[in-house]
Design an enzyme around this catalytic site. Structure first.
Site, short mmCIF file in Angstrom:
data_model
loop_
_atom_site.label_atom_id
_atom_site.label_comp_id
_atom_site.label_asym_id
_atom_site.label_seq_id
_atom_site.Cartn_x
_atom_site.Cartn_y
_atom_site.Cartn_z
N HIS A 152 0.83 -1.20 0.00
CA HIS A 152 0.00 0.00 0.00
C HIS A 152 0.87 1.25 0.00
CE1 HIS A 152 -3.30 -2.53 2.10
NE2 HIS A 152 -3.75 -2.23 0.89
N CYS A 208 -2.41 0.81 9.86
CA CYS A 208 -3.41 -0.14 9.36
C CYS A 208 -4.47 -0.51 10.38
CB CYS A 208 -2.74 -1.46 8.94
SG CYS A 208 -1.36 -1.35 7.86
#
Length: 248
Positions: A160, A241
């Site tokens: 990501h 996250c």
């Protein structure tokens, strides 16, 4: 600054989480649960009230709640994860968002968008074009946030965007130039140092795996809270996250 910290406890199958760019290593679910509790406690100490999404013990990646929703101001954008098996995570997060009274919109097919690819810095929203977020996902997010400047970013060798770069409270981007090409990057001392969660004021959250980066940030005037999330780091997770912060 204070508000809500949306989080979700890891389940007994957390060790089965998807791994893309790392070699799979053993993960201890019990240790992961203890680390998650300490992570949530650190957020609470900084003034963020934990709100838990429903347990999803059959979904190994569910504790990485950031990927399921992007919150811009008071608008919640429910994502459409690029890994099909993560799709069911979104519905239970949508339930929590409704309970918080946030208006919500959804990313629609054929778009894919993971929240971990979205980095908000002031009026700018950087969006990683990754294996999990496609061009249509970037375009839909831009259309849903017309008041923000949405900037696509190419990634190399990371899952990501926020695996490679995050932002300090003053807007400085901190990240790894091997994985992302952005101007003015502050290069961290350790890989885990690229992952910073601004907690309000001069407080930031950082992985215990980045002690030298922590020292650099303290020298820049920040109060650094460190948490051990090693079990989640084995699954390509990081401090960003595991929560979504919604300011009051």
């Amino acid at each position: 600054m204070s508000g809500i910290a949306l989080v979700r406890k890891p389940g007994p199958r957390v060790a089965e989480g998807i791994v893309t760019h790392l070699a799979r290593e053993p993960v201890d679910p019990e240790r992961a649960a203890v680390q998650h509790d300490a992570y949530v406690a650190a957020l609470a100490e900084a003034g963020w009230r934990p709100v838990y999404a429903p347990r999803a013990d059959d979904l190994p990646d569910a504790p990485f709640v950031e990927d399921a929703v992007v919150v811009s101001g008071r608008l919640a954008v429910l994502t459409r994860p690029g890994a099909e098996e993560r799709g069911p995570e979104v519905e239970s997060v949508a339930e929590v968002v409704r309970g918080l009274g946030l208006p919500s919109v959804r990313i629609a097919p054929p778009a894919t968008l993971d929240g971990g690819d979205v980095l908000q810095v002031g009026s700018t929203v950087y969006v990683g074009r990754s294996a999990r977020t496609n061009d249509e996902g970037v375009a839909q997010l831009a259309a849903l946030l017309p008041e923000r400047s949405v900037v696509p970013v190419e990634l190399k060798g990371v899952l990501h965007l926020k695996s490679a770069v995050t932002a300090l409270p003053d807007g400085t981007l901190i990240g790894d130039p091997r994985h992302v090409d952005l101007p003015g990057l502050l290069v961290p001392e350790e890989e885990a140092g690229a992952h910073v969660v601004p907690l309000g004021g001069n407080r930031v959250l950082l992985s215990a795996a980045a002690p030298q980066t922590g020292t650099v940030l303290e020298q820049r005037g920040y109060m650094v809270m460190k948490v051990d999330i090693s079990e989640f780091e084995r699954l390509e997770g990081c401090v960003t996250c595991l929560s979504v912060l919604v300011a009051d």
